[in-house]
Scaffold this motif. Structure first.
Motif, PDB file in Angstrom:
ATOM      1  N   ASP A 921       0.768  -1.234   0.099  1.00 35.76           N
ATOM      2  CA  ASP A 921       0.042  -0.128   0.073  1.00 35.76           C
ATOM      3  C   ASP A 921       0.815   1.344  -0.028  1.00 35.76           C
ATOM      4  O   ASP A 921       0.283   2.342  -0.106  1.00 35.76           O
ATOM      5  CB  ASP A 921      -0.961   0.129   1.264  1.00 35.76           C
ATOM      6  N   ILE A 922       2.066   1.088   0.105  1.00 33.42           N
ATOM      7  CA  ILE A 922       3.034   2.134  -0.042  1.00 33.42           C
ATOM      8  C   ILE A 922       3.095   2.936  -1.527  1.00 33.42           C
ATOM      9  O   ILE A 922       3.506   3.917  -1.698  1.00 33.42           O
ATOM     10  CB  ILE A 922       4.452   1.790   0.460  1.00 33.42           C
ATOM     11  N   LEU A 923       2.506   2.105  -2.496  1.00 29.38           N
ATOM     12  CA  LEU A 923       2.270   2.483  -3.584  1.00 29.38           C
ATOM     13  C   LEU A 923       1.487   3.715  -3.858  1.00 29.38           C
ATOM     14  O   LEU A 923       1.472   4.659  -4.521  1.00 29.38           O
ATOM     15  CB  LEU A 923       1.958   1.495  -4.565  1.00 29.38           C
ATOM     16  N   ASP A 924       0.596   3.750  -2.947  1.00 29.30           N
ATOM     17  CA  ASP A 924      -0.408   5.056  -2.728  1.00 29.30           C
ATOM     18  C   ASP A 924       0.422   6.076  -1.824  1.00 29.30           C
ATOM     19  O   ASP A 924       0.106   6.204  -0.962  1.00 29.30           O
ATOM     20  CB  ASP A 924      -1.665   4.530  -2.006  1.00 29.30           C
ATOM     21  N   HIS A 925       1.535   6.524  -2.450  1.00 27.16           N
ATOM     22  CA  HIS A 925       2.195   7.648  -1.863  1.00 27.16           C
ATOM     23  C   HIS A 925       2.108   8.955  -2.591  1.00 27.16           C
ATOM     24  O   HIS A 925       1.816   8.755  -3.753  1.00 27.16           O
ATOM     25  CB  HIS A 925       3.744   7.296  -1.488  1.00 27.16           C
ATOM     26  N   TRP A 926       2.430  10.139  -1.755  1.00 31.89           N
ATOM     27  CA  TRP A 926       2.253  11.349  -2.504  1.00 31.89           C
ATOM     28  C   TRP A 926       3.283  11.442  -3.640  1.00 31.89           C
ATOM     29  O   TRP A 926       4.300  11.246  -3.445  1.00 31.89           O
ATOM     30  CB  TRP A 926       2.669  12.541  -1.612  1.00 31.89           C
ATOM     31  N   THR A 927       2.829  11.925  -4.870  1.00 33.91           N
ATOM     32  CA  THR A 927       3.653  12.629  -5.679  1.00 33.91           C
ATOM     33  C   THR A 927       2.941  13.538  -6.420  1.00 33.91           C
ATOM     34  O   THR A 927       1.734  13.986  -5.895  1.00 33.91           O
ATOM     35  CB  THR A 927       3.884  11.419  -7.254  1.00 33.91           C
ATOM     36  N   ASP A 928       3.792  14.273  -7.284  1.00 33.69           N
ATOM     37  CA  ASP A 928       3.407  15.784  -8.039  1.00 33.69           C
ATOM     38  C   ASP A 928       1.819  15.354  -8.506  1.00 33.69           C
ATOM     39  O   ASP A 928       1.166  16.142  -8.797  1.00 33.69           O
ATOM     40  CB  ASP A 928       4.237  16.321  -9.073  1.00 33.69           C
ATOM     41  N   ASN A 929       1.893  14.080  -9.308  1.00 34.78           N
ATOM     42  CA  ASN A 929       0.769  13.819  -9.959  1.00 34.78           C
ATOM     43  C   ASN A 929      -0.544  13.074  -9.120  1.00 34.78           C
ATOM     44  O   ASN A 929      -1.442  12.595  -9.452  1.00 34.78           O
ATOM     45  CB  ASN A 929       0.954  13.056 -11.200  1.00 34.78           C
ATOM     46  N   SER A 930       0.010  12.749  -7.725  1.00 34.97           N
ATOM     47  CA  SER A 930      -1.188  11.933  -7.053  1.00 34.97           C
ATOM     48  C   SER A 930      -0.993  12.707  -5.391  1.00 34.97           C
ATOM     49  O   SER A 930      -0.228  12.291  -4.732  1.00 34.97           O
ATOM     50  CB  SER A 930      -0.658  10.545  -7.072  1.00 34.97           C
ATOM     51  N   ARG A 931      -1.839  13.680  -5.529  1.00 36.24           N
ATOM     52  CA  ARG A 931      -1.576  14.440  -4.297  1.00 36.24           C
ATOM     53  C   ARG A 931      -2.480  14.374  -3.014  1.00 36.24           C
ATOM     54  O   ARG A 931      -2.188  14.875  -1.882  1.00 36.24           O
ATOM     55  CB  ARG A 931      -1.890  16.107  -4.496  1.00 36.24           C
ATOM     56  N   THR A 932      -3.454  13.226  -3.300  1.00 36.05           N
ATOM     57  CA  THR A 932      -3.946  12.956  -2.103  1.00 36.05           C
ATOM     58  C   THR A 932      -3.959  11.364  -1.974  1.00 36.05           C
ATOM     59  O   THR A 932      -4.589  10.642  -2.374  1.00 36.05           O
ATOM     60  CB  THR A 932      -5.928  12.981  -2.307  1.00 36.05           C
ATOM     61  N   ALA A 933      -2.874  11.186  -1.365  1.00 37.62           N
ATOM     62  CA  ALA A 933      -2.356   9.608  -1.083  1.00 37.62           C
ATOM     63  C   ALA A 933      -2.398   9.331   0.385  1.00 37.62           C
ATOM     64  O   ALA A 933      -2.256  10.197   1.496  1.00 37.62           O
ATOM     65  CB  ALA A 933      -0.929   9.787  -1.487  1.00 37.62           C
ATOM     66  N   LYS A 934      -2.209   8.037   0.772  1.00 33.99           N
ATOM     67  CA  LYS A 934      -2.186   7.626   1.925  1.00 33.99           C
ATOM     68  C   LYS A 934      -0.967   7.705   2.729  1.00 33.99           C
ATOM     69  O   LYS A 934      -0.828   7.978   3.858  1.00 33.99           O
ATOM     70  CB  LYS A 934      -2.572   6.053   1.903  1.00 33.99           C
ATOM     71  N   TRP A 935       0.231   7.923   1.950  1.00 35.54           N
ATOM     72  CA  TRP A 935       1.424   7.776   2.515  1.00 35.54           C
ATOM     73  C   TRP A 935       2.335   9.108   1.952  1.00 35.54           C
ATOM     74  O   TRP A 935       1.907   9.451   0.603  1.00 35.54           O
ATOM     75  CB  TRP A 935       2.178   6.652   2.347  1.00 35.54           C
ATOM     76  N   PRO A 936       3.166   9.636   2.807  1.00 33.70           N
ATOM     77  CA  PRO A 936       3.587  10.886   2.431  1.00 33.70           C
ATOM     78  C   PRO A 936       4.843  10.573   1.155  1.00 33.70           C
ATOM     79  O   PRO A 936       5.053   9.370   0.873  1.00 33.70           O
ATOM     80  CB  PRO A 936       4.773  11.293   3.627  1.00 33.70           C
ATOM     81  N   ARG A 937       5.314  11.689   0.654  1.00 33.21           N
ATOM     82  CA  ARG A 937       6.129  11.499  -0.457  1.00 33.21           C
ATOM     83  C   ARG A 937       7.352  10.676   0.250  1.00 33.21           C
ATOM     84  O   ARG A 937       7.945  10.877   1.228  1.00 33.21           O
ATOM     85  CB  ARG A 937       6.571  12.760  -0.889  1.00 33.21           C
TER      86      ARG A 937
END
Lengths: 1045, 482
Positions: A921-937
């Motif tokens: 589930d770390i794949l759901d982390h913040w990137t420029d293109n995915s700003r509402t994520a479960k885990w930080p950048r």
């Protein structure tokens, strides 16, 4: 010639009873009464009698003779009311009991595929909370009766086997392999277990009763019955749930992204950005791996158990003897438990008024376990098999192409990875588990002889003088071997051996007098004396530098030896006690217990304890019996008790003395100040209040109990913290200072929902609530922290809270603007963390800023933490359904618990941005293109945003769960068939242990309690609710067979 | 009832009433003080390690908070267990053992008479008192280096440490405020001056005993370091002159013949007189898990199938800024050829050779002070106090330098400043991995240089010194945080 027989069945009150089983004696022919209590059946000419049976009523046999019509009146079965309960130093009729005692029969736990009987008690009795802290075989469960009743001493109940207090708790010298003295008792030998909970029931055990008492009674032979039975089962264990971690491709992509982000962070503050994106799928030679490390660590473990027993009796002598053998392999490689046991219980009447007897059991156990990091204080160990498979990079291979293990020195080899800091092959410093699994060995082998002999002389009618002398001698040999082969943490090899003996004798003398004065004054008096002496010794050594890999045991040749694990302790308890039971016509009941105990470890040796209770059996009143509701509301008993009991369980033998210890300064011996004694140290006391009632409806088809309890624990022995700058040994002095209260209600109900000849359904359940509050500690405002593995401190005990609540900083999630973890500080400001991304100078801590980018200081749990509620379940219980249809029976047993919080430390490790692998589930982390994520950048090296370095609320979860702990389906062979082959009974069953788990908890198992593995230490009491790299429980499928002759 | 069983006498523990009953037991207690000072969490390993890894010479490889990652990258906080809390606890535990012993020497004086004690036991008591005073000074000095602002910051006017000087055995006296840095230094000097007078000239002929138990020269040597940290250069010179002659051979003229060893290598592998005080270990009395110098610094992995013996927690920083990149550190320097091991392209410190792969793992002595440091302390103090290219200082510098780098002698320097730069470089080369780097940074109140992805820390930064541990703040009401 057949004839038709009809009739009506009613109770003594005249009302008809539906559902009564009517059988023609000696046949299977029969029927049951209808809604009006009427029946009709066809009986052969040879039929001689009818048998009427119904739950709650005495079975009645009526001769047929020439009659064809019957009007039968069943009488209430007083036997069920006369159920005998084992209490301290005696027995009592349940009907006259005023104390709070729960009974669990041996039958209820007989088929559970466990190592020790205590593991099978989960959910079985109200007020008793049992936690299985991990999935390692024979790890002692954590038993709490009505909550945690101490902080520094033991909260484990006193366990008494056939009158002799036994040893409890893991005593293994090795952190990897646990042992449990209770596993020396073969569960198949148990007749019943009674749990004594309130002051009235426990006060007779005085100083040892604060945590409650569990009395275990083993089986004995019955007069006139010769019986042989054989019980066996075979089982298969597998893990229930494992974490879903990233594969090699995901790992390489994520970690390189993290390095890229680190370089960006450094560049942004004008620093060198030279970190290398060194995570690769294949090395220069094209060797690639995608390793699922779990595959090397888990397996399907096979277990089996065999028990054979003989019992019988004559007018003078009765005996029970048994032999048992079990070998159990766990779901984790190298995890194994074996027991061979034998028992002989004999009672013999020498003269009419003089009886002697003995209970003696021998058992030998073997425990073997790899280092799982789940048992001792090893939860962060780099060799713990609970942690290693979720942490090791998946792109490293277990073996090299040539078949040798992939190792570099003590560590696993670098594989294709380059260290981001310098671009060189990345040796990570964690073990390759295949080396450990194949070569290292950790065992704890036990042997125990326990038993007692007694003589009972009836001086006058009703006056018995009894003396019992018991011994419990237990030994454990704990052995560890670490290979010198590359990949092991010990390049020179090591063997550690420890030998421990616990020797106890216990001598009890009692005088018991039972008499009925006049018609209704029933009196029972007991006075007694008990002495108990316990000697514990352990010695051991650690040898290092194995001469050659040929040696794999301690006895081989090594270059060095060091003393290890020496311990010598002794303690002595002397007691005088008495009890008066009085009842008037079994209607008005009263009990008083008193006890005076002297114990060697205390400075002030003696303590006085007592418990008193009253009971009123309302349903014995004539007005009740005659009333209209009396026939439906068949039983009502009100009880209340109060008393003061003590606690000395688990206290250090010499804690009250100021002592010096000898050690080493290189080769020279030393002497140093090692304990600051306290000349006032004395008993912890527990003031217990209990009020409740027992009820029965419909001739007790529906029965139940309800109780409210309060335990006020006073004079808690706490390690009063001294300023570390004082330099007092351990920075503490033990003193009787704290207090704590447990309150709650508990109830249990059993209901015979339906019963006829072919089908029956019984339901029983229990529920307990618990509210724990710490009232005072050693100093004003004190917060007692509890460490996990000595490294992380999530639990804090503070006045006004429940013990060991999780203290965590409040995470506000991920900042959508920049992907940084946001934390709310105590002053309300929100700060965020950007790993190695700021130079705050004197205005803050590196990485931390306010939301508008100004330097900020790091939040800390002590300054900014928020408490997240109790770690002890506030409600728990069990729910049991038993169905029978003809020869088939089905049991469903559900255990449930909740209201508690868990610190999921494993989850923080699973999202750490060092080289560690992560949960997918770390794949759901913040990137420029995915700003509402479960885990930080992700930033390489970041161990703060995920919680590894900072206990944060995003890793705190609720622990509610319901578990289908046991499902069993059985088939009992028909009597006709069995009688033809001279078999009394035979049953075949299949069973699933831990079949289903319902929980929202995101970890492996909400029962995991990383700190709750030891019976006697503060961690077990005030460090609950932590899940740090421990292995979860297994699911076990069993097939069993019981046969009796 | 067997009443005697109610008061059992432990067979492995001594009552506090009997520990001064024989000369042997008092001697055991003297050893006990040292055993507390040299625990792996204090001067047996971690103290030295922390003082090195704070600065620029080492790169963290294991990212392990247990082995000092937060010390290395300056992310310590009050609750940091393995460094902030444990070092404080270990230091003060040692101080209290010393204080309890000193209290006991006084309280039990009446016992020290014949026939059980020798007639001249008063002299022995004086020696013991000197050892205790020396060790107490060493502990306070060491704790000051991490938990208090340097003396140079306001002439000791900043908050120092709580000064615990009595034996603590009960629950009284819990709260104690911090004395100023200057007050703590004053106490340290009081103890060291007293120790100099009380300590024996030698502890007999055994080299081992003379490097593991204090004697007069030990107290003097430590004074040179203490005065240097205070910037009292004239005092450094006065004390150092007691040990260091004006010209070679550099051997102390009184007491134990402490002097410059001919080889720097054998200082770490053999008993020698250059080591003035070190923490000793045996296989039966090791530094403990993750405290061992060799475990931290020796490379991990194996070379030709033989394990390298360490865990490579820290590698040497080869980048610019690290001492390996300095032109002052010649490729042929014995300290590089013997103490730097390159494995897989990474450089590691091999000063402590008894890694886990040896037959006696982790028994390297942890150095506390050696003669070469006294020489360089003297040299630096001479330059600083005279602000000149002092000829004796040059002699001393070259004596240390040319021992390992025979062709590297400095002929002269353009200025005193150049000479000081060279001296500080020489200290970094000579004492690499011996725990002096942070001490040298603190006394000069200069920034802690950055390394790798870790930025420098300026003297004005909060984390220039360690936080006061939460364990102390929560139990000592008079304590003030850093």
């Amino acid at each position: 010639q057949d004839r038709t027989i009809t009739g009506t069945v009613g109770g003594s009150d005249g009302a008809s009873i539906p559902g009564v089983t009517v059988l023609v004696k000696g046949t299977k022919l029969g029927t049951s009464t209808d809604a009006d209590g009427k029946f009709s059946l066809t009986a052969p000419a040879t039929a001689t009698a009818l048998v009427f049976s119904y739950v709650g009523y005495a079975t009645q046999e009526v001769a047929i003779g020439n009659r064809t019509s019957f009007n039968v009146s069943l009488v209430t079965d007083t036997k069920s009311l006369e159920e005998v309960v084992v209490v301290g130093y005696g027995t009592q009729s349940r009907r006259d009991l005023t104390g709070n005692v729960a009974t669990i029969t041996g039958k209820e736990i007989a088929t559970a595929p466990v190592q020790s009987f205590d593991q099978a008690l989960q959910g079985r009795a109200p007020g008793v909370n049992i936690t299985t802290p991990n999935g390692v075989l024979n790890n002692p469960p954590v038993i709490r009766i009505r909550g945690v009743n101490s902080i520094n001493l033991s909260s484990t109940p006193l366990i008494v086997i056939d009158g002799i207090p036994t040893f409890t708790g893991n005593t293994s010298a090795l952190g990897s392999v646990p042992n449990n003295p209770l596993s020396n008792l073969n569960p198949a030998d148990i007749e019943s277990m009674e749990v004594l909970k309130d002051a009235s029931a426990t006060a007779i055990y005085g100083s040892r009763a604060a945590g409650g008492v569990i009395l275990v009674t083993t089986k004995k032979g019955k007069k006139g019955q010769s019986h042989v039975s054989y019980d066996t089962w075979a089982g298969w264990s597998k893990p229930v749930k494992l974490y879903d971690v990233m594969n090699a491709q995901q790992y390489v992509d994520l970690k390189n992204e993290a390095v890229r982000n680190l370089n960006a962070n450094r560049r942004a503050i004008g620093a060198a950005a030279t970190n290398v994106e060194g995570f690769k799928l294949a090395d220069a030679n094209g060797n690639a791996a995608d390793t699922r490390w779990y595959d090397y660590i888990y397996r399907t473990g096979f277990s089996q158990s065999h028990n054979l027993n003989f019992s019988g009796g004559t007018d003078k002598t009765s005996f029970y003897s048994s032999v048992g053998y079990t070998t159990q392999k766990g779901m984790i490689v190298n995890n194994e438990f074996k027991r061979v046991s034998a028992r002989l219980n004999v009672d013999h009447k020498v003269f009419k008024n003089f009886t002697v007897g003995m209970r003696v059991a021998y058992s030998s156990t073997m425990n073997s376990s790899p280092n799982t990091g789940s048992v001792g204080d090893n939860s962060f160990g780099s060799a713990g098999l609970g942690r290693v498979p979720i942490l090791l990079p998946p792109n490293l291979a277990a073996y090299n192409p040539d078949g040798s293990p992939n190792v570099s020195g003590t560590s696993i080899g670098p594989g294709p990875n380059l260290n981001p800091a310098n671009g060189l092959p990345f040796v990570i410093g964690f073990i390759n588990p295949v080396v450990d699994i194949k070569n290292n060995k950790f065992t704890s082998d036990g042997a125990q002889i326990e038993g007692s002999v007694y003589a009972d002389w009836e001086l006058l009618k009703g006056l018995n003088l009894r003396t019992t002398y018991g011994v419990n001698n237990l030994s454990f040999e704990d052995k560890a071997f670490y290979t010198s082969l590359a990949g092991s943490l010990t390049p020179t090899g090591e063997a550690d051996n420890y030998y421990r003996t616990n020797k106890r004798w216990n001598w009890q003398n009692t005088l018991q007098y039972d008499h009925t004065f006049g018609e209704n004054h029933n009196v029972s008096l007991l006075v007694g004396n008990e002495q108990q002496n316990t000697d514990v010794q352990r010695w051991g050594a650690s040898r290092t530098g194995v001469a050659d890999d040929f040696f794999t045991t301690f006895q081989g040749n090594y270059t060095n030896i060091a003393s290890s694990g020496q311990f010598q302790g002794t303690n002595y308890l002397v007691s005088f006690f008495g009890r008066v039971n009085y009842n008037y016509a079994h209607k008005y009941l009263a009990t008083v217990n008193v006890r005076r105990d002297g114990y060697s470890a205390f400075a002030k040796k003696y303590g006085n304890f007592y418990g008193a209770s009253l009971g009123y059996v309302v349903s014995e009143e004539e007005f009740w019996k005659k009333s209209s509701f009396g026939s439906v509301f068949s039983t009502l008993k009100l009880t209340g008790s109060y008393g003061v009991v003590g606690n000395n369980q688990g206290i250090n033998d010499f804690v009250a003395l100021s002592t010096y210890t000898s050690g080493l300064y290189a080769a020279n011996p030393t002497l140093y100040y090692s304990n600051a004694g306290n000349t006032n140290l004395t008993w912890e006391t527990s003031k217990k209040t209990d009020v409740g009632f027992a009820f029965g409806f419909l001739q007790d088809r529906l029965r139940g109990n309800f109780a409210y309890y309060e335990n006020l624990v006073d004079g808690l022995i706490l390690d009063v913290p001294q300023a570390p700058s004082k330099g007092i040994p351990n920075n503490s002095i033990s003193a009787n200072v704290g207090s704590m209260r447990n309150t709650g209600v508990e109830m249990d109900v059993s209901y015979n929902v339906f019963q006829d000849k072919a089908f029956s359904w019984t339901v029983s359940g229990n529920l307990t609530t618990l509210k724990n509050r710490v009232l005072t500690l050693a100093t004003e405002g004190q917060r007692i922290s509890t460490g996990t593995g000595g490294l992380e401190f999530p639990n804090y005990t503070q006045v006004g809270n429940s013990v060991g609540e999780i203290l965590a900083v409040q995470s506000l999630g991920v900042n959508p603007d920049n992907g940084q973890r946001m934390i709310r500080k105590a002053d309300g400001t929100v700060v965020q963390y950007n790993h190695l991304g700021t130079n705050p100078g004197s205005l803050g801590t590196p990485g931390w800023t306010t939301l508008d980018g100004k330097p900020a200081f790091a939040p800390t749990p002590l300054a900014d933490g928020v408490y997240y509620g109790p770690v002890l379940p506030t409600w728990y219980g069990g729910f049991d359904n038993t169905f029978r249809y003809k020869n088939i029976d089905l049991g469903l047993f559900v255990q449930f618990s909740g209201g508690n919080y868990i610190y999921n430390g494993t989850k923080s490790g699973l999202h750490d941005q060092r080289f560690w692998n992560n949960e997918v589930d770390i794949l759901d982390h913040w990137t420029d293109n995915s700003r509402t994520a479960k885990w930080p950048r992700v930033v390489y090296g970041d161990n703060v945003s995920n919680g590894s370095a900072l206990v944060m609320s995003s890793n705190v979860e609720k622990g509610d769960f319901a578990r289908l702990r046991q499902v069993s389906l059985g088939y009992s062979f028909g009597q006709t068939l069995l009688s033809r082959v001279n078999v009394a009974s035979a049953r075949l069953y299949v069973q699933v242990q831990n079949a289903l788990l319902f929980t929202k908890y995101s970890g492996i198992d909400p029962e995991i309690s990383t700190n709750g593995t030891s019976g006697v230490n503060a961690g077990a009491n005030i460090g609950a609710g932590v899940d740090r790299n421990s292995v979860g429980q297994a699911r076990t499928y069993t097939v069993g067979f019981n046969i009796g002759f | 009832c067997q009443t005697d069983k109610l008061s059992p006498v432990p067979v492995t523990l001594f009552s506090d009433k009997v520990v001064f009953d024989t000369p042997a037991r008092v001697e055991l207690q003297a050893n006990g003080m040292y055993s507390y000072v040299k625990v792996g969490t204090f001067l047996g390993g971690r103290f030295q390690i922390f003082n090195d890894i704070r600065a620029e010479e080492f790169l963290n490889r294991a990212s392990n908070l247990v082995t000092g990652t937060a010390v290395w990258n300056h992310t310590l906080y009050e609750g940091s267990q393995n460094d902030v809390i444990n070092t404080w606890g270990a230091g003060y535990a040692a101080i209290n053992q010393i204080n309890v012993f000193l209290t006991g020497l006084d309280a039990n004086a009446a016992k020290f008479v014949p026939p059980i004690f020798p007639a001249d036991y008063a002299n022995k008591v004086k020696n013991y008192r000197g050892e205790a005073q020396f060790l107490r000074a060493l502990c306070y000095y060491s704790l000051l280096q991490l938990y208090a602002r340097p003396y140079a910051d306001g002439n000791g006017g900043k908050l120092g440490l709580p000064l615990r000087l009595r034996g603590e055995v009960d629950d009284t006296g819990n709260d104690l405020a911090r004395s100023s840095v200057a007050e703590v230094y004053t106490q340290i000097l009081t103890d060291l001056d007293a120790a100099e007078g009380n300590l024996p000239l030698t502890n007999g002929a055994s080299l081992f005993t003379n490097t593991t138990r204090a004697h007069r020269n030990t107290a003097i040597a430590l004074k040179t370091r203490v005065y240097l940290s205070m910037g009292r250069y004239a005092d450094v010179i006065r004390e150092a002159n007691k040990l260091v002659p004006a010209t070679a051979p550099f051997v102390a003229s009184s007491g134990v013949a402490n002097g410059l060893n001919s080889s720097v290598v054998t200082v770490f592998t053999q008993e020698n007189t250059e080591s003035i005080l070190s923490s000793p270990f045996t296989t039966a009395d090791g530094p403990g898990t993750q405290n061992q110098l060799a475990y931290y610094y020796l490379p991990p992995g194996s070379t030709n199938g033989v394990p390298n013996g360490g865990n490579g927690e820290y590698g040497l920083n080869t980048a610019a800024g690290g001492i390996l990149a300095s032109p002052a550190f010649a490729a042929t320097d014995a300290r590089r050829t013997n103490f730097v091991q390159v494995v897989g392209g990474e450089s590691f410190l091999k000063k402590y050779p008894n890694g886990s792969n040896t037959s006696t793992p982790y028994v390297d002595k942890a150095p506390i002070i050696r003669y070469a440091e006294v020489m360089l302390n003297l040299a630096e103090a001479r330059v600083r106090s005279t602000n000149s290219v002092d000829p004796q200082a040059l002699l001393l510098l070259n004596a240390v330098r040319t021992r390992s780098n025979p062709t590297g002698a400095y002929t002269t320097f353009a200025s005193a400043a150049d000479m000081l730069t060279a001296m500080l470089l020489e200290r970094r080369i000579e004492f690499l991995g011996e725990g002096l780097r942070n001490i040298d940074i603190m006394r000069l109140l200069v920034p802690i240089p950055g390394k790798g992805s870790v930025s420098a820390v300026n003297p004005t930064d909060l984390l220039y010194v360690w936080p006061i541990p939460a364990s102390e703040l929560s139990t000592n009401k008079l304590m003030v945080r850093n």
